[in-house]
Each structure stands twice: as structure tokens, then as C-alpha cells.
Write an enzyme that holds these catalytic residues in place. Structure first.
Site, PDB file in Angstrom:
ATOM      1  N   ASP A  10       0.889  -1.162   0.000  1.00 37.71           N
ATOM      2  CA  ASP A  10       0.000   0.000   0.000  1.00 37.71           C
ATOM      3  C   ASP A  10       0.930   1.217   0.000  1.00 37.71           C
ATOM      4  OD1 ASP A  10      -1.517   2.179   0.730  1.00 37.71           O
ATOM      5  OD2 ASP A  10      -2.548   1.164   2.380  1.00 37.71           O
ATOM      6  N   ILE A  11       0.868   2.000  -1.047  1.00 38.64           N
ATOM      7  CA  ILE A  11       1.837   3.098  -1.225  1.00 38.64           C
ATOM      8  C   ILE A  11       1.764   4.128  -0.087  1.00 38.64           C
ATOM      9  CG2 ILE A  11       0.452   4.707  -2.637  1.00 38.64           C
ATOM     10  CD1 ILE A  11       2.932   4.823  -4.559  1.00 38.64           C
ATOM     11  N   GLY A  32      -9.727   4.743  -5.827  1.00 43.20           N
ATOM     12  CA  GLY A  32      -8.450   4.064  -6.019  1.00 43.20           C
ATOM     13  C   GLY A  32      -7.351   4.569  -5.108  1.00 43.20           C
ATOM     14  N   VAL A  33      -6.156   4.654  -5.649  1.00 45.74           N
ATOM     15  CA  VAL A  33      -5.003   5.072  -4.845  1.00 45.74           C
ATOM     16  C   VAL A  33      -5.141   6.546  -4.418  1.00 45.74           C
ATOM     17  CG1 VAL A  33      -3.471   5.661  -6.777  1.00 45.74           C
ATOM     18  CG2 VAL A  33      -2.502   4.835  -4.651  1.00 45.74           C
ATOM     19  N   ASP A  34      -5.771   7.341  -5.252  1.00 44.67           N
ATOM     20  CA  ASP A  34      -6.028   8.762  -4.941  1.00 44.67           C
ATOM     21  C   ASP A  34      -6.851   8.883  -3.650  1.00 44.67           C
ATOM     22  OD1 ASP A  34      -6.153  11.496  -5.270  1.00 44.67           O
ATOM     23  OD2 ASP A  34      -7.457  11.465  -7.034  1.00 44.67           O
ATOM     24  N   SER A 121      -2.883   4.742 -14.164  1.00 41.93           N
ATOM     25  CA  SER A 121      -3.878   4.475 -15.232  1.00 41.93           C
ATOM     26  C   SER A 121      -4.351   3.028 -15.344  1.00 41.93           C
ATOM     27  CB  SER A 121      -3.375   4.933 -16.618  1.00 41.93           C
ATOM     28  OG  SER A 121      -3.424   6.340 -16.725  1.00 41.93           O
ATOM     29  N   THR A 122      -3.806   2.121 -14.506  1.00 42.49           N
ATOM     30  CA  THR A 122      -4.180   0.702 -14.695  1.00 42.49           C
ATOM     31  C   THR A 122      -5.363   0.255 -13.841  1.00 42.49           C
ATOM     32  OG1 THR A 122      -2.700  -0.213 -12.998  1.00 42.49           O
ATOM     33  CG2 THR A 122      -1.775   0.119 -15.207  1.00 42.49           C
ATOM     34  N   GLY A 123      -5.985   1.199 -13.122  1.00 41.61           N
ATOM     35  CA  GLY A 123      -7.171   0.869 -12.328  1.00 41.61           C
ATOM     36  C   GLY A 123      -8.406   1.421 -13.018  1.00 41.61           C
ATOM     37  N   TYR A 125      -8.837   3.980 -14.761  1.00 41.29           N
ATOM     38  CA  TYR A 125      -8.615   4.493 -16.118  1.00 41.29           C
ATOM     39  C   TYR A 125      -8.404   3.401 -17.168  1.00 41.29           C
ATOM     40  CZ  TYR A 125      -8.619   9.436 -14.727  1.00 41.29           C
ATOM     41  OH  TYR A 125      -8.973  10.682 -14.283  1.00 41.29           O
TER      42      TYR A 125
HETATM   43  N1  AR6 Z   1      -1.368   1.635  -3.003  1.00 37.76           N
HETATM   44  C1  AR6 Z   1      -0.810   1.348  -4.201  1.00 37.76           C
HETATM   45  N2  AR6 Z   1      -1.525   1.120  -5.313  1.00 37.76           N
HETATM   46  C2  AR6 Z   1      -2.873   1.183  -5.212  1.00 37.76           C
HETATM   47  C3  AR6 Z   1      -3.550   1.493  -4.008  1.00 37.76           C
HETATM   48  C4  AR6 Z   1      -2.727   1.722  -2.860  1.00 37.76           C
HETATM   49  N3  AR6 Z   1      -3.254   2.028  -1.677  1.00 37.76           N
HETATM   50  N4  AR6 Z   1      -4.887   1.481  -4.247  1.00 37.76           N
HETATM   51  C5  AR6 Z   1      -5.046   1.169  -5.554  1.00 37.76           C
HETATM   52  N5  AR6 Z   1      -3.844   0.977  -6.140  1.00 37.76           N
HETATM   53  P1  AR6 Z   1      -6.397   3.852  -9.777  1.00 37.76           P
HETATM   54  P2  AR6 Z   1      -6.052   5.259 -12.337  1.00 37.76           P
HETATM   55  C6  AR6 Z   1      -3.503   0.645  -7.527  1.00 37.76           C
HETATM   56  O1  AR6 Z   1      -7.767   3.426 -10.123  1.00 37.76           O
HETATM   57  O2  AR6 Z   1      -6.353   4.023 -13.085  1.00 37.76           O
HETATM   58  C7  AR6 Z   1      -9.151   7.986  -9.172  1.00 37.76           C
HETATM   59  O3  AR6 Z   1     -10.525   8.159  -8.931  1.00 37.76           O
HETATM   60  C8  AR6 Z   1      -4.532  -0.071  -8.373  1.00 37.76           C
HETATM   61  O4  AR6 Z   1      -4.497  -1.477  -8.134  1.00 37.76           O
HETATM   62  O5  AR6 Z   1      -6.130   4.333  -8.395  1.00 37.76           O
HETATM   63  O6  AR6 Z   1      -4.873   6.080 -12.751  1.00 37.76           O
HETATM   64  C9  AR6 Z   1      -8.469   9.265  -9.586  1.00 37.76           C
HETATM   65  O7  AR6 Z   1      -9.017  10.381  -8.908  1.00 37.76           O
HETATM   66  C10 AR6 Z   1      -4.070   0.261  -9.787  1.00 37.76           C
HETATM   67  O8  AR6 Z   1      -3.116  -0.706 -10.237  1.00 37.76           O
HETATM   68  O9  AR6 Z   1      -5.861   5.044 -10.754  1.00 37.76           O
HETATM   69  C11 AR6 Z   1      -8.753   9.321 -11.051  1.00 37.76           C
HETATM   70  O10 AR6 Z   1     -10.037   9.837 -11.313  1.00 37.76           O
HETATM   71  C12 AR6 Z   1      -3.333   1.593  -9.631  1.00 37.76           C
HETATM   72  O11 AR6 Z   1      -3.259   1.840  -8.220  1.00 37.76           O
HETATM   73  C13 AR6 Z   1      -8.698   7.866 -11.466  1.00 37.76           C
HETATM   74  O12 AR6 Z   1      -9.010   7.125 -10.291  1.00 37.76           O
HETATM   75  C14 AR6 Z   1      -4.044   2.760 -10.288  1.00 37.76           C
HETATM   76  O13 AR6 Z   1      -5.442   2.635 -10.109  1.00 37.76           O
HETATM   77  C15 AR6 Z   1      -7.329   7.468 -11.913  1.00 37.76           C
HETATM   78  O14 AR6 Z   1      -7.365   6.162 -12.410  1.00 37.76           O
END
Ligand code: AR6
Length: 173
Positions: A10-11, A32-34, A121-123, A125
Site C-alpha cells: 500500500d503506497i 483508487g489510490v487517490d 492508469s491501470t485501475g 482508467y
Molecule cells: N497503493 C498502491 N496502489 C494502489 C492502491 C494503494 N493504496 N490502491 C489502488 N492501487 P487507480 P487510475 C492501484 O484506479 O487508473 C481515481 O478516482 C490499483 O491497483 O487508483 O490512474 C483518480 O481520482 C491500480 O493498479 O488510478 C482518477 O479519477 C493503480 O493503483 C482515477 O481514479 C491505479 O489505479 C485514476 O485512475
């Protein structure tokens, strides 16, 4: 050149100089991570993001901005905006590479020595994970060839699929 590493974590728990957030152009948080980063960092992070948004109207896709890290153990959060996947398209791929490059440029400008990237972008997006990993590793490698001030780059994988892809790509067991 420093070796690139991947870990499954978990970052928000990492004690590095900077963690990168997979943000959106509004900079006002999301899922997501945000979501995880904003929840753990607390209201100070949102306030700093809002100030940047008021000043420059958010952050374009493929670019990044930097803030403090609120209550997180890192010193900085670099908010990078990756592209939404819309089918194979060189422009979309270039925007993903650009999000990594801009993050590293901000890191160097702020004397960051250790930086951790999520799989941008791999979640939500929807970018295909193997291709996103190729782009990420290629762009970071290219950047480090001409910038020697960064000492550690971590690719932080959350899901098993990304972790397996990165381990294979980086030759880690
Ligand atoms: N630590 C590390 N990686 C994580 C965590 C964590 N705690 N939680 C999720 N991931 P995403 P995107 C991974 O969806 O695709 C948001 O709503 C997850 O498994 O977080 O760039 C933003 O506000 C995946 O591999 O980001 C934007 O609107 C990776 O993080 C949108 O999502 C990215 O997934 C961005 O979408």
C-alpha cells in the site's frame, strides 16, 4: 544506473521522499489510490491541491504537480494525471509516459532521492497492465540515464497481476 525495483504494498505506508498519486485533472481526490492517499494524508493535502487548482486550474493529463504529504510518512506527494484508456493509440501511450517523466522532473527539482510510483492508469482508467508497465519502465529508465540525482525508484504494485508483470519485467523473483 540504479536498479529499478518493484514491491507489493500500500503506497500510503512507504517512508520515501515522494510517493506519486494517480490523480485526475481536478486534483480534488477520487477513488483508487487517490482516495487512499487523501484519506490517510488528511485535509491538509486537499487544501494544498485546492490552492494549486485555484492558481492554475488543475493539472492537465500527462503532467504532474507536487505538494507536501500531510500525515503520510513520505515528505511529498507528486500528483500525476495519467490518461484514460481509449483503445490502442500512440497519443494515449505518450501521455502515460509523460506522466512518469513529469513526476521525475518534479522529483529532481525538489531534491527527492527516493520515489515510489503506483501503476498509473491501470485501475479506474483501464489501461492494459502489461503495456502500462512497459511504458513506465521504459520511460523511467530513459530518464535515469541522464539524471543521476535520484537514488531509488520503486514501482509499487497493489494487485497481484501488476506485481507478477513487474517482477517478470524487472527480473525479480
Ligand atoms: N497503493 C498502491 N496502489 C494502489 C492502491 C494503494 N493504496 N490502491 C489502488 N492501487 P487507480 P487510475 C492501484 O484506479 O487508473 C481515481 O478516482 C490499483 O491497483 O487508483 O490512474 C483518480 O481520482 C491500480 O493498479 O488510478 C482518477 O479519477 C493503480 O493503483 C482515477 O481514479 C491505479 O489505479 C485514476 O485512475
Amino acid at each position: 544506473m540504479i536498479p529499478l525495483e518493484c514491491i507489493q504494498a500500500d503506497i500510503t505506508t512507504l517512508e520515501v521522499d515522494a510517493i506519486v498519486n494517480a490523480a485526475n485533472t481536478s486534483l480534488l481526490g477520487g477513488g483508487g489510490v487517490d482516495g487512499a492517499i487523501h484519506r490517510k494524508a488528511g485535509p491538509q493535502l486537499l487544501e494544498e491541491c485546492r490552492a494549486i487548482r485555484n492558481r492554475q486550474g488543475g493539472c492537465p493529463t500527462g503532467e504532474a504537480v507536487i505538494t507536501g504529504a500531510g500525515r503520510l510518512p513520505a515528505k511529498f506527494v507528486i500528483h500525476a494525471v495519467g490518461p484514460v484508456w481509449q483503445g490502442t493509440n500512440p497519443k494515449t501511450e505518450a501521455l502515460l509516459a509523460s506522466a512518469y517523466r513529469h513526476s521525475l522532473e518534479l522529483a529532481v527539482a525538489n531534491h527527492v532521492k527516493s520515489i515510489a510510483f503506483p501503476n498509473i492508469s491501470t485501475g479506474i482508467y483501464g489501461f492494459p497492465k502489461p503495456r502500462a508497465a512497459e511504458i513506465a519502465v521504459a520511460e523511467v529508465t530513459r530518464f535515469l540515464e541522464t539524471n543521476s540525482s535520484i537514488e531509488q525508484v520503486l514501482f509499487v504494485c497493489f494487485d497481484e497481476e501488476n506485481f507478477d508483470i513487474y517482477k517478470a519485467m524487472l527480473g525479480q523473483s
